[in-house]
Write an enzyme that holds these catalytic residues in place. Structure first.
Site, PDB file in Angstrom:
ATOM      1  N   THR A 266      36.402  12.244 -16.706  1.00 25.31           N
ATOM      2  CA  THR A 266      36.828  13.353 -17.121  1.00 25.31           C
ATOM      3  C   THR A 266      38.117  13.049 -18.125  1.00 25.31           C
ATOM      4  OG1 THR A 266      36.237  14.815 -15.255  1.00 25.31           O
ATOM      5  CG2 THR A 266      37.914  15.560 -16.433  1.00 25.31           C
TER       6      THR A 266
ATOM      7  N   SER B 225      31.635   8.625 -13.630  1.00 24.76           N
ATOM      8  CA  SER B 225      31.688   7.572 -12.511  1.00 24.76           C
ATOM      9  C   SER B 225      30.815   7.816 -11.446  1.00 24.76           C
ATOM     10  CB  SER B 225      33.151   7.324 -12.012  1.00 24.76           C
ATOM     11  OG  SER B 225      33.392   8.367 -11.309  1.00 24.76           O
TER      12      SER B 225
ATOM     13  N   THR C 148      37.455  10.013 -11.649  1.00 29.89           N
ATOM     14  CA  THR C 148      38.235  10.024 -10.344  1.00 29.89           C
ATOM     15  C   THR C 148      36.933   9.993  -9.267  1.00 29.89           C
ATOM     16  OG1 THR C 148      38.006  12.476 -10.462  1.00 29.89           O
ATOM     17  CG2 THR C 148      39.921  11.143 -11.160  1.00 29.89           C
ATOM     18  N   ASP C 149      35.795  10.426  -9.508  1.00 28.19           N
ATOM     19  CA  ASP C 149      34.794  10.428  -8.405  1.00 28.19           C
ATOM     20  C   ASP C 149      34.366   9.015  -7.633  1.00 28.19           C
ATOM     21  OD1 ASP C 149      34.223  12.894  -9.023  1.00 28.19           O
ATOM     22  OD2 ASP C 149      32.438  12.792  -9.903  1.00 28.19           O
TER      23      ASP C 149
END
Ligand code: ASP
Length: 333
Positions: free
Chosen positions: A18, A64, A97-98
């Protein structure tokens, strides 16, 4: 200039997420991750020039959630090569961030360096109102340029906090305060400077036996999530596809339903290691408490969440197949 006064030379590696995302409409939160290149992200943050001499490289360009082991390992190898060079003092990695906690943890366990490595992401795309990416990136580079970050292992910086890769986890699906560590962050960014209060207690990076420079794939380790009415079919399916270990994300203290025991016992007899951890986010698993791990020849994952237990188990399996040695690895890292 002496080594103490010269500016830090920092390589920023882009992998998507993101922080590289852009909105796809004018209303609402729709956006496409991994649409800006790392050079565009850096160009939008001129403050970085005040902190360090920056070079950049696009290593991946993905959401990710799609990342695979071979991609994490390729990123690790490239990071390792850069850090081996005398003209690079630290590496910053922009990442979705995942899966940030997984890639960061793999590098924390395997990179042979004391130089700072800092992961950074954002929850809002680059062109959102109050985008968090630029501030997070400035903070990540600030931490990477700090002498305090040397020897701290791999760090993750977002929302004015500094976390160790061992503990950090994504804990909110949409809030900018998504990175949390069960034992708290190591420090904060205050008035533009890092302030550390703690250091990681467990061995990492240059103090581990794991050699990710020579790996291009990890042993196959899978996760099963325990729930009421759980069935054994998923265990049988994983064993038949050649998994080497199953991370059982149990309820509470890693509980295992009685109906699962014969199937897990058969899997262990077939050579598959069983690692008990928990589906809840806080606390460690007590060996031989309500579950007789010694009798079953099973492992417990200490306080590691299922996705981190998968990576530690996979790296551990590159060193040993012995249950006692594997368990010691969970107590050590
Ligand atoms: N799906 C995005 C990713 O992990 C989410 C984010 O970066 O916040 O790539």
């Amino acid at each position: 200039m002496t080594a103490h006064t010269r500016r830090s030379r920092i390589a920023i590696l882009g992998t998507g997420g993101t922080i590289a995302g852009t909105r796809t409409g004018t209303d609402g939160d729709a956006y496409r991750p991994a649409s800006l290149g790392i050079d565009e992200i850096i160009a939008a943050v001129p403050e970085l020039d005040h902190i360090a001499d920056i070079t950049s490289e696009q290593v991946l360009q993905i959401d990710s959630a799609n990342i695979e082991d071979h991609e994490m390992l390729a990123l690790a190898r490239r990071t390792s090569q850069l850090l081996a060079a005398d003209d690079i003092d630290a590496v910053v990695i922009t990442h979705g961030t995942d899966a940030l906690e997984e890639t960061a943890y793999l590098l924390h366990l395997g990179l042979k360096t004391t130089k700072p490595v800092v992961f950074v992401g954002s929850m809002r795309p680059a062109d959102a109102l109050s985008a968090d990416g630029p501030r997070n990136l400035v903070h990540a580079v600030t931490v990477a340029a700090s002498a305090q970050a040397i020897g701290m292992g791999v760090l993750a910086v977002m929302n004015d906090e500094v976390h160790t890769a061992r503990d950090v986890t994504k804990a909110h699906s949409i809030n900018v305060a998504t990175l949390r560590s069960p034992h708290g962050p190591l420090g904060h960014i205050v008035n533009g400077a890092p302030v550390f209060y703690r250091a990681p207690a467990r061995s990492h990076t240059y103090l581990t036996p794991f050699d990710i420079d020579t790996l291009d794939q990890l042993p196959k380790v899978d996760i099963v999530f325990a729930h009421a009415n759980m069935t054994t079919a998923v265990i049988d399916a994983l064993v038949s596809t050649g998994t080497e270990a199953i991370i059982h994300a149990g309820m509470g203290n890693g509980s295992v339903a009685a109906r699962m025991i014969p199937t897990l016992t058969a899997a262990r007899t077939a050579g598959v290691h069983i690692v008990r951890c928990s589906r809840i986010p806080n606390g460690s698993i007590i060996r031989n408490a309500a579950v007789p791990d010694d009798t079953h020849d099973w492992l417990v994952a200490d306080d590691q969440n299922p996705q981190k237990a998968r990576l530690l188990t996979a790296l551990a399996l590159t060193r040993t197949q012995q249950t006692r040695e594997l368990q010691d690895i969970f107590w050590t890292y």
